[in-house]
Write a protein that holds these residues in place. Structure first.
Motif, mmCIF file in Angstrom:
data_model
loop_
_atom_site.group_PDB
_atom_site.id
_atom_site.type_symbol
_atom_site.label_atom_id
_atom_site.label_comp_id
_atom_site.label_asym_id
_atom_site.label_seq_id
_atom_site.Cartn_x
_atom_site.Cartn_y
_atom_site.Cartn_z
ATOM 1 N N ILE A 18 39.357 -0.732 40.201
ATOM 2 C CA ILE A 18 38.200 -0.182 40.912
ATOM 3 C C ILE A 18 38.615 0.359 42.272
ATOM 4 O O ILE A 18 38.195 1.449 42.672
ATOM 5 N N ALA A 19 39.458 -0.374 42.989
ATOM 6 C CA ALA A 19 39.920 0.075 44.307
ATOM 7 C C ALA A 19 40.705 1.380 44.192
ATOM 8 O O ALA A 19 40.526 2.294 45.007
ATOM 9 N N ARG A 23 39.508 4.982 45.879
ATOM 10 C CA ARG A 23 40.360 5.779 46.777
ATOM 11 C C ARG A 23 40.521 7.203 46.244
ATOM 12 O O ARG A 23 40.471 8.174 47.001
ATOM 13 N N GLY A 24 40.684 7.324 44.940
ATOM 14 C CA GLY A 24 40.804 8.653 44.343
ATOM 15 C C GLY A 24 39.533 9.462 44.502
ATOM 16 O O GLY A 24 39.574 10.654 44.814
ATOM 17 N N THR A 29 36.327 13.785 47.038
ATOM 18 C CA THR A 29 35.133 14.266 47.736
ATOM 19 C C THR A 29 35.483 14.837 49.106
ATOM 20 O O THR A 29 34.879 15.816 49.548
ATOM 21 N N GLN A 30 36.477 14.252 49.775
ATOM 22 C CA GLN A 30 36.909 14.797 51.063
ATOM 23 C C GLN A 30 37.529 16.183 50.864
ATOM 24 O O GLN A 30 37.251 17.110 51.638
ATOM 25 N N PHE A 31 38.341 16.346 49.837
ATOM 26 C CA PHE A 31 38.947 17.643 49.536
ATOM 27 C C PHE A 31 37.875 18.685 49.241
ATOM 28 O O PHE A 31 37.933 19.812 49.742
#
Length: 51
Positions: A18-19, A23-24, A29-31
């Protein structure tokens, strides 16, 4: 040459998976956010300098 027919798998904790996925997803979403902002800035620059 002998073929390998047995594989050793280590135990994987659900919280680790899950972690990793979180992170992925945050990176994706930031990209996408920065990509959308860059396209909007590019389109505004084209509007100002070309039109």
């Amino acid at each position: 040459m002998a073929e390998q027919t047995h594989y050793e798998f280590s135990a994987i904790e659900a919280k680790d998976v899950i972690a990793t996925h979180e992170r992925g997803w945050e990176g994706f979403t930031q990209f996408v956010t920065y990509g959308v902002v860059a396209v909007v800035v590019l389109l505004l620059a084209l509007l100002l300098f070309v039109a």
